[in-house]
Design a protein around this motif. Structure first.
Motif, PDB file in Angstrom:
ATOM      1  N   VAL A 344      42.965  22.061  -9.260  1.00 12.94           N
ATOM      2  CA  VAL A 344      43.449  22.537  -7.966  1.00 12.94           C
ATOM      3  C   VAL A 344      43.315  21.438  -6.913  1.00 12.94           C
ATOM      4  N   ALA A 345      42.218  20.690  -6.965  1.00 12.86           N
ATOM      5  CA  ALA A 345      41.999  19.614  -5.988  1.00 12.86           C
ATOM      6  C   ALA A 345      42.971  18.464  -6.178  1.00 12.86           C
ATOM      7  N   GLN A 346      43.381  18.201  -7.390  1.00 12.54           N
ATOM      8  CA  GLN A 346      44.320  17.161  -7.783  1.00 12.54           C
ATOM      9  C   GLN A 346      43.764  15.744  -7.692  1.00 12.54           C
ATOM     10  N   LYS A 347      43.171  15.376  -6.562  1.00 13.12           N
ATOM     11  CA  LYS A 347      42.758  13.988  -6.339  1.00 13.12           C
ATOM     12  C   LYS A 347      41.283  13.916  -5.952  1.00 13.12           C
ATOM     13  N   PRO A 348      40.600  12.815  -6.335  1.00 14.57           N
ATOM     14  CA  PRO A 348      39.185  12.662  -5.977  1.00 14.57           C
ATOM     15  C   PRO A 348      38.922  12.780  -4.481  1.00 14.57           C
ATOM     16  N   LYS A 349      39.832  12.286  -3.656  1.00 15.93           N
ATOM     17  CA  LYS A 349      39.599  12.317  -2.214  1.00 15.93           C
ATOM     18  C   LYS A 349      39.462  13.743  -1.698  1.00 15.93           C
ATOM     19  N   ALA A 350      40.272  14.651  -2.216  1.00 17.98           N
ATOM     20  CA  ALA A 350      40.196  16.036  -1.758  1.00 17.98           C
ATOM     21  C   ALA A 350      38.831  16.635  -2.067  1.00 17.98           C
ATOM     22  N   ALA A 351      38.325  16.371  -3.267  1.00 18.15           N
ATOM     23  CA  ALA A 351      37.004  16.874  -3.636  1.00 18.15           C
ATOM     24  C   ALA A 351      35.916  16.220  -2.794  1.00 18.15           C
ATOM     25  N   MET A 352      36.027  14.912  -2.584  1.00 13.21           N
ATOM     26  CA  MET A 352      35.022  14.207  -1.781  1.00 13.21           C
ATOM     27  C   MET A 352      35.030  14.709  -0.343  1.00 13.21           C
ATOM     28  N   ASP A 353      36.200  14.967   0.198  1.00 13.99           N
ATOM     29  CA  ASP A 353      36.285  15.452   1.582  1.00 13.99           C
ATOM     30  C   ASP A 353      35.534  16.771   1.745  1.00 13.99           C
ATOM     31  N   LEU A 354      35.716  17.685   0.784  1.00 13.87           N
ATOM     32  CA  LEU A 354      35.022  18.971   0.873  1.00 13.87           C
ATOM     33  C   LEU A 354      33.516  18.774   0.736  1.00 13.87           C
ATOM     34  N   MET A 355      33.110  17.970  -0.233  1.00  8.23           N
ATOM     35  CA  MET A 355      31.675  17.762  -0.445  1.00  8.23           C
ATOM     36  C   MET A 355      31.024  17.104   0.766  1.00  8.23           C
ATOM     37  N   MET A 356      31.712  16.124   1.357  1.00  8.99           N
ATOM     38  CA  MET A 356      31.128  15.427   2.502  1.00  8.99           C
ATOM     39  C   MET A 356      31.187  16.268   3.768  1.00  8.99           C
ATOM     40  N   LYS A 357      32.001  17.309   3.777  1.00  9.90           N
ATOM     41  CA  LYS A 357      31.962  18.262   4.885  1.00  9.90           C
ATOM     42  C   LYS A 357      30.663  19.058   4.844  1.00  9.90           C
ATOM     43  N   VAL A 358      30.233  19.405   3.639  1.00  5.82           N
ATOM     44  CA  VAL A 358      29.051  20.239   3.468  1.00  5.82           C
ATOM     45  C   VAL A 358      27.765  19.405   3.446  1.00  5.82           C
ATOM     46  N   TRP A 359      27.844  18.182   2.941  1.00  8.77           N
ATOM     47  CA  TRP A 359      26.655  17.355   2.719  1.00  8.77           C
ATOM     48  C   TRP A 359      25.768  17.190   3.960  1.00  8.77           C
ATOM     49  N   PRO A 360      26.287  16.817   5.127  1.00  5.81           N
ATOM     50  CA  PRO A 360      25.400  16.663   6.293  1.00  5.81           C
ATOM     51  C   PRO A 360      24.696  17.959   6.673  1.00  5.81           C
ATOM     52  N   ALA A 361      25.404  19.077   6.599  1.00  5.07           N
ATOM     53  CA  ALA A 361      24.786  20.358   6.939  1.00  5.07           C
ATOM     54  C   ALA A 361      23.690  20.710   5.941  1.00  5.07           C
ATOM     55  N   ALA A 606      24.149  16.569  -4.694  1.00  5.40           N
ATOM     56  CA  ALA A 606      23.757  15.226  -5.107  1.00  5.40           C
ATOM     57  C   ALA A 606      24.310  14.916  -6.494  1.00  5.40           C
ATOM     58  N   SER A 607      24.199  15.871  -7.421  1.00  7.49           N
ATOM     59  CA  SER A 607      24.749  15.664  -8.763  1.00  7.49           C
ATOM     60  C   SER A 607      26.267  15.567  -8.726  1.00  7.49           C
ATOM     61  N   ALA A 608      26.904  16.414  -7.930  1.00  3.29           N
ATOM     62  CA  ALA A 608      28.370  16.399  -7.854  1.00  3.29           C
ATOM     63  C   ALA A 608      28.884  15.102  -7.247  1.00  3.29           C
ATOM     64  N   LEU A 609      28.200  14.598  -6.225  1.00  5.52           N
ATOM     65  CA  LEU A 609      28.620  13.352  -5.579  1.00  5.52           C
ATOM     66  C   LEU A 609      28.388  12.152  -6.490  1.00  5.52           C
ATOM     67  N   VAL A 610      27.262  12.121  -7.176  1.00  6.60           N
ATOM     68  CA  VAL A 610      27.008  11.033  -8.123  1.00  6.60           C
ATOM     69  C   VAL A 610      28.059  11.049  -9.229  1.00  6.60           C
ATOM     70  N   ASP A 611      28.371  12.231  -9.726  1.00  4.53           N
ATOM     71  CA  ASP A 611      29.407  12.372 -10.751  1.00  4.53           C
ATOM     72  C   ASP A 611      30.741  11.805 -10.274  1.00  4.53           C
ATOM     73  N   MET A 612      31.163  12.175  -9.063  1.00  6.08           N
ATOM     74  CA  MET A 612      32.469  11.721  -8.573  1.00  6.08           C
ATOM     75  C   MET A 612      32.466  10.227  -8.274  1.00  6.08           C
ATOM     76  N   LYS A 613      31.413   9.731  -7.668  1.00  5.93           N
ATOM     77  CA  LYS A 613      31.350   8.299  -7.368  1.00  5.93           C
ATOM     78  C   LYS A 613      31.327   7.480  -8.655  1.00  5.93           C
ATOM     79  N   LEU A 614      30.628   7.969  -9.661  1.00  5.05           N
ATOM     80  CA  LEU A 614      30.591   7.272 -10.941  1.00  5.05           C
ATOM     81  C   LEU A 614      31.976   7.173 -11.558  1.00  5.05           C
ATOM     82  N   HIS A 615      32.717   8.274 -11.524  1.00  4.59           N
ATOM     83  CA  HIS A 615      33.999   8.313 -12.229  1.00  4.59           C
ATOM     84  C   HIS A 615      35.163   7.768 -11.417  1.00  4.59           C
TER      85      HIS A 615
END
Length: 755
Positions: A344-361, A606-615
């Motif tokens: 559904v997200a299609q691209k890594p950026k879309a997933a990263m954008d959502l995760m980084m929206k939540v990460w600071p909070a 943290a696990s989801a972000l490490v996973d995405m950055k790795l791949h």
């Protein structure tokens, strides 16, 4: 065929020899005129033995017999059967494919796509049962089969998806005028096949196909090695406790520790903390011995990272090099771009954008939680600085102080069997399902029980329940589909299972579980309901066969029914008195719902972000998994007081196969749907609103992947999910952002191709 291979069979292991090869190499001996009669007798006996063995393993290939449309023959299975049966399954699957490609008729939906859907049924039955053994009854014998056979199944998968003649037929249908005359569901299926064949290398030249095949076989072996290493560390390490080391542990935790010790024949003492989350988590929550908390924490988070022969760090490096090379051959910038193309997200950026929206909070919430914990530690004169092995312990103290919430008090009302009945009741209220326990079908282990599922008196399917931990069973909780629903030649009913790792009680003692474990129970049952409510034509599109970042949505939303008053008042009953949980305690549960949300969200993200950055990396020269994990967390500003939920050497979601590689973000993505969907029930007047439940069943649970998830969700909700609903649900500040930014995904919305 496609649903079989993408459902996890490529991660299984297959037989080393075909039955024909077995007969030639093992049973038939060359003779000379000088051989003795005894040698001939031995040869005849060998032939008879081989025939007998072949007859035995054929049970794995045959159509399932018995009631309810047939059931798995669990009571007739031996590990020695898997290799020859699985190999024969591949032989038959190859024959099915050859029959399709050998046709002189022009390719049509019926003679190619439908034929593919009906192919490899024998292999599917073998793969299903073998997968159950690998996940639930693993042993040195099963693991030996895995090591030997993982490359063979990978090779078989490549053989299928790189079959030029087969792809030409699929591609011809996809690009023909006749495509427009197909039903939307048929169009979706053709698109799905065509896309998956291209993504698996059907368009590559022969040299590229050969290299991809080599990579896939190497990866299959590495995935198996990673899994077996992790299983070793989960089973080999036990923290034994003496009577003077059980301070702070409540009765239920002590009971579990005693049962765990008994399961190991009390080889090290009367109490044991196993190296699993379900054993580690309560110990860290209640133990007053800080040194022991540290020991248990380090043992658990060092799985796969002990610098010995079972260490997974080098394996991770090898896996990533191969994934990067294969992605480049396929024409993608990185593995994540390839992996996410159909999500559904299609691209890594879309997933990263959502995760980084939540990460600071989430990090901000952690800072608040740590400050409150440190204040209590200081007040009690503990003279410590909160460390990872302290988080659960002091978080529980904060929860008791701030919310007057005692998790152990709540646990006394959470009896496993009562909650199971609560799930059944919920399914009846929402979807009209009824569950009746049966004893006329075989099971693979004595603790497994089975229920027939009906609606309005009509058989819907079977639900298998395997709740308890055992040696050889992988950790965690999950749902399996033993048989997928379809309606090709009459309605084939689904068979699903839920598997957990609760510690079995002694005798008739009720099994009490934590609130978090109860939520997980409802979550996994949500997956089962997704499979049981399926009503589509083709198995490759049925049930949970939806994009990875959507499949968790139906399960996550079902967690919300656990804290409803209707469930708690009927099924959260005191283990001592049988009285329902007091409303005062229910109110405390509600007030404390987000008390540890900082920890829960941050360790997951943290696990989801490490996973995405790795791949999204492209160069793995001199890659070191330990260094990458450490520096990535530092760059993210990971709070020092907690770890990522799954450290890389134990991240089986990502390195035991490819199911969640570059896809661990899926839980958060899916939760944007589940938070918004729950608000739909609230807006309609309550969690048991019949009209909303009917719409949810129609557009979410029943349609599988026959239409795009985005279209299905909009038909249910009237709009795309609001990401702010996720923030509201977790008690995080809501930024000023428009709704509906997570709904686009690949694929034809109604069977139409997307360029």
């Amino acid at each position: 065929m496609k649903s079989l291979l993408f459902a996890g069979v490529s991660a299984l292991t297959l037989a080393a020899m075909t039955p024909a090869a077995l007969a030639q190499d093992g049973a038939v001996e060359e003779t000379t005129s000088g051989e003795t009669t005894a040698a001939s007798d031995e040869a005849e006996a060998a032939v008879e033995t081989e025939a007998s063995e072949e007859a035995d393993y054929m049970i794995l290939l045959n159509e399932w017999e018995g009631p309810y449309g047939g059931v798995p023959p669990f009571d007739q299975i031996e590990v020695s059967m898997f290799e020859p049966a699985l190999e024969e399954g591949m032989v038959r699957a190859r024959a099915d494919i050859e029959a399709i490609t050998a046709q002189e008729e022009e390719p049509t939906f019926e003679n190619t796509i439908l034929a593919l859907e009906e192919s490899a049924a024998d292999l599917g039955r073998v793969g299903t049962i073998y997968g159950i053994w690998a996940s639930n009854l693993s042993s040195p014998e099963v693991q030996a089969v895995q090591r030997a056979m993982a490359p063979k199944l990978a090779g078989f998968r490549d053989e299928l998806y790189q079959n030029a003649e087969l792809f030409q037929r699929i591609d011809a249908i996809y690009n023909s005028d006749a495509y427009d005359e197909l039903t939307p569901e048929q169009q979706r299926l053709v698109w799905d096949y065509q896309t998956d064949f291209l993504r698996a290398g059907a368009g590559l030249d022969e040299a590229q196909k050969a290299r991809v095949g080599e990579i896939n076989q190497e990866l299959a072996s590495l995935y198996t090695e990673f899994s077996n290493n992790l299983l070793h560390d989960e089973e080999a390490y036990v923290t034994w406790l003496s009577e003077d080391e059980i301070g702070g542990l409540p009765a239920s935790v002590l009971s579990n520790a005693k049962s765990a010790a008994e399961s190991r024949d009390n080889e090290g003492g009367e109490y044991a903390v196993l190296n699993t989350r379900s054993s580690m988590d309560p110990f860290l929550t209640y133990s007053t011995d800080r040194d022991l908390r540290k020991k248990v924490w380090e043992t658990y988070y060092s799985r796969g990272d002990n610098g010995d022969e079972y260490d997974n760090n080098a394996i991770i490096g090898d896996i990533m090099k191969l994934r990067a090379e294969r992605s480049k051959i396929f024409g993608y910038d990185n593995y994540a771009s390839w992996s996410m193309e159909k999500q559904v997200a299609q691209k890594p950026k879309a997933a990263m954008d959502l995760m980084m929206k939540v990460w600071p909070a989430a990090k901000g919430k952690v800072a608040e939680e740590v400050a409150a914990m440190q204040a209590i530690a200081d007040e009690e004169g503990d003279f410590i600085k909160i460390a990872p092995w302290d988080y659960r312990y002091y978080a529980e103290k904060v929860r008791q102080a701030d919310y007057d919430f005692d998790a152990e008090e709540v646990k006394q009302y959470l009896q496993l069997e009562n909650l199971r009945e609560g799930m059944f009741w919920m399914a009846g209220e929402l979807y009209g399902l009824e569950f009746s326990q049966i004893d006329d079908v075989p099971v693979f282990q004595e603790d497994v029980r089975v229920w027939e599922v009906t609606r309005d008196g009509e058989h819907v399917g079977l639900w298998y329940f395997d709740p308890y931990a055992r040696a050889g069973k992988r950790s965690g909780a999950w749902m399996n589909a033993y048989r997928t629903q379809d309606n090709i030649d009459g309605f084939t009913t689904p068979i699903v299972s839920n598997n957990s790792n609760f510690v079995k009680g002694s005798g008739d003692e009720p099994v009490l579980i934590s609130w978090d474990d109860a939520s997980t129970l409802f979550h996994e049952f949500g997956h089962a309901l997704h499979g049981l409510n399926s009503n589509v034509t083709y198995p490759s599109l049925a049930g949970t066969a939806v994009p990875r970042d959507y499949v968790e949505f139906p399960s996550q939303v079902h967690e919300n029914w656990l804290p409803t008053q209707e469930v708690l008042q009927q099924f959260a009953l005191s283990a001592e008195t049988g009285e329902p949980i007091p409303q005062e305690l229910v109110d405390k549960i509600e007030r404390a719902a987000n008390a540890r949300q900082g920890f829960d969200t941050t360790e997951y993200l943290a696990s989801a972000l490490v996973d995405m950055k790795l791949h999204t990396m492209t160069d793995f020269t001199d890659f070191d998994a330990d260094t990458f994990e450490r520096t990535t967390l530092e760059d993210l500003g990971m709070p020092e007081q907690l770890p990522m939920r799954h450290r890389m050497p134990q991240f089986s979601h990502v390195f035991s196969g490819e199911g969640y590689a570059a896809g661990y973000y899926a839980y958060l993505w899916a939760d944007t749907f589940s938070a918004d969907a729950w608000e739909a029930f609230e807006e309609a007047g309550g969690p048991y609103d019949k009209e909303t439940a009917a719409a949810f069943r129609k557009w979410i649970l029943s349609v599988g992947n026959t239409i795009s998830p985005s279209d299905a969700y909009e038909k249910f909700r009237g709009h795309q999910p609001d990401t702010n609903a996720l923030m509201r649900d977790r008690g995080f500040p809501v930024p000023d952002e428009a709704a509906g930014d997570v709904g686009a995904e690949a694929g034809p919305a109604s069977g139409e191709p997307t360029e």
